[in-house]
Design a protein around this motif. Sequence first.
Motif, PDB file in Angstrom:
ATOM      1  N   GLU A  72       0.823  -0.706  -2.240  1.00 49.97           N
ATOM      2  CA  GLU A  72       0.693   0.599  -2.750  1.00 49.97           C
ATOM      3  C   GLU A  72       2.177   1.167  -2.483  1.00 49.97           C
ATOM      4  O   GLU A  72       2.326   2.404  -2.350  1.00 49.97           O
ATOM      5  N   GLY A  73       3.186   0.475  -2.456  1.00 55.52           N
ATOM      6  CA  GLY A  73       4.610   0.860  -2.275  1.00 55.52           C
ATOM      7  C   GLY A  73       5.048   0.920  -0.952  1.00 55.52           C
ATOM      8  O   GLY A  73       4.554   0.814   0.142  1.00 55.52           O
ATOM      9  N   VAL A  74       6.343   0.621  -0.706  1.00 54.43           N
ATOM     10  CA  VAL A  74       7.186   0.437   0.623  1.00 54.43           C
ATOM     11  C   VAL A  74       7.408   1.987   1.103  1.00 54.43           C
ATOM     12  O   VAL A  74       8.149   2.560   0.265  1.00 54.43           O
ATOM     13  N   LYS A  75       7.082   2.172   2.320  1.00 53.41           N
ATOM     14  CA  LYS A  75       7.315   3.545   2.780  1.00 53.41           C
ATOM     15  C   LYS A  75       8.785   3.448   3.227  1.00 53.41           C
ATOM     16  O   LYS A  75       9.375   2.425   3.891  1.00 53.41           O
ATOM     17  N   THR A  76       9.561   4.610   3.046  1.00 51.62           N
ATOM     18  CA  THR A  76      10.870   4.944   3.367  1.00 51.62           C
ATOM     19  C   THR A  76      10.853   5.217   4.970  1.00 51.62           C
ATOM     20  O   THR A  76       9.940   5.522   5.498  1.00 51.62           O
TER      21      THR A  76
END
Length: 330
Positions: free
Chosen positions: A11-15
């Motif tokens: 679901e995407g890499v958190k910044t």
Amino acid sequence: MYAQMVKSSGEGVKTAGEMDAQERAFQSRIDAGEKIEPKDWMPAAYRKTLIRQIGQHAHSEIVGQLPEGNWITRAPTLERKANLLAKVQDEAGHGLYLYCAAETLGVSRDELFDMLHTGKMKYSSIFNYPTLTWADMGAVGWLVDGAAIMNQVPLQRTSYGPYARAMVRICKEESFHQRQGFHIMMTMCNGSVAQKEMAQDALNRFWYPSLMMFGPSDKDSVHSAQSMAWKIKMDSNDDLRQRFVNATAPQAEFLGLTIPDDKLAFNEDTQQYDFSEPDWEEFYEVLKGNGPCNRDRLETRQRAWSDGEWVREGMMAHADKRRNANQTAA
Ligand code: 3HC
């Protein structure tokens, strides 16, 4: 438990800005090269990704016994039979180390087996291809174990301690497997014309499925970005595939065999081999359960599980009896 964990790594890499303080501290430990141990705090998605990858890896080792186990009774010499038997037993051991590593994350072995048997969890696509001749034992050792090592040596440095430590012994044994496979190929290539043709045929059939072992190309890989940020994966799928081709092309040349790819050529500019991509449609069909041996492999594992029920029951009854006896004595 596994099924209830919410956010997957796809679901995407958190910044850093999107992370809370605990997640930032966790990421700093990873960035500093520290190992994460079972009792340490970890994000739920890190745990879930590890269970998925280690579970799939364990299942691959166990299912991977089937195509080779098929040839134990037909090995051409006693020495080859002993080597193959040892190799197949090693794969069972690898599965057990990996199931143990997965259990430290809070998933039970029964849950893992259930997910394999019900098709909820994958195993490597490569084991859905048949082993038709003795030369396939050479090709599997040389190419399949060769690809496995390329992927697994970097995993000795993965961030999760129990996984990294399991990989150390696994890699030593995989390296022996690769060499015994190459030795079979070398013997066949130095044998009769018919034997060399069998070796070429095995290479023809196993080349592209071996390239698929590294997973989809980077642009289509769902988990790579997050898994690499967490050092669950150390390299991208395409980087490892390229390294495998670079290492294997000269070995094929040494054997006097031709890799079935017209585009394969050493590129002086990049100092790497150019090569053709595998047929990704075929790859996704195999993942969906439509490879040549998917049904057979799964049925064999399901049958082994139900045939072994009386053994598991006997072992548990024995364990209960011992526990009761110890309690009475104490
Ligand atoms: N076979 C089956 N499924 C595959 C696959 C393959 N060759 N390559 C990718 N996939 C699946 C992924 O599991 C994922 O599906 P999911 O979301 O349902 O789990 C999907 O395709 C998308 O791929 P990604 O690139 O996003 O997935 P990963 O980041 O997990 O990368 C991987 C895939 C490179 C295989 C990685 O999981 C990995 O490095 N695993 C550890 C090594 C391993 O499992 N090796 C098995 C090889 S066989 C073996 O070791 C036995 C030995 O004896 C030869």
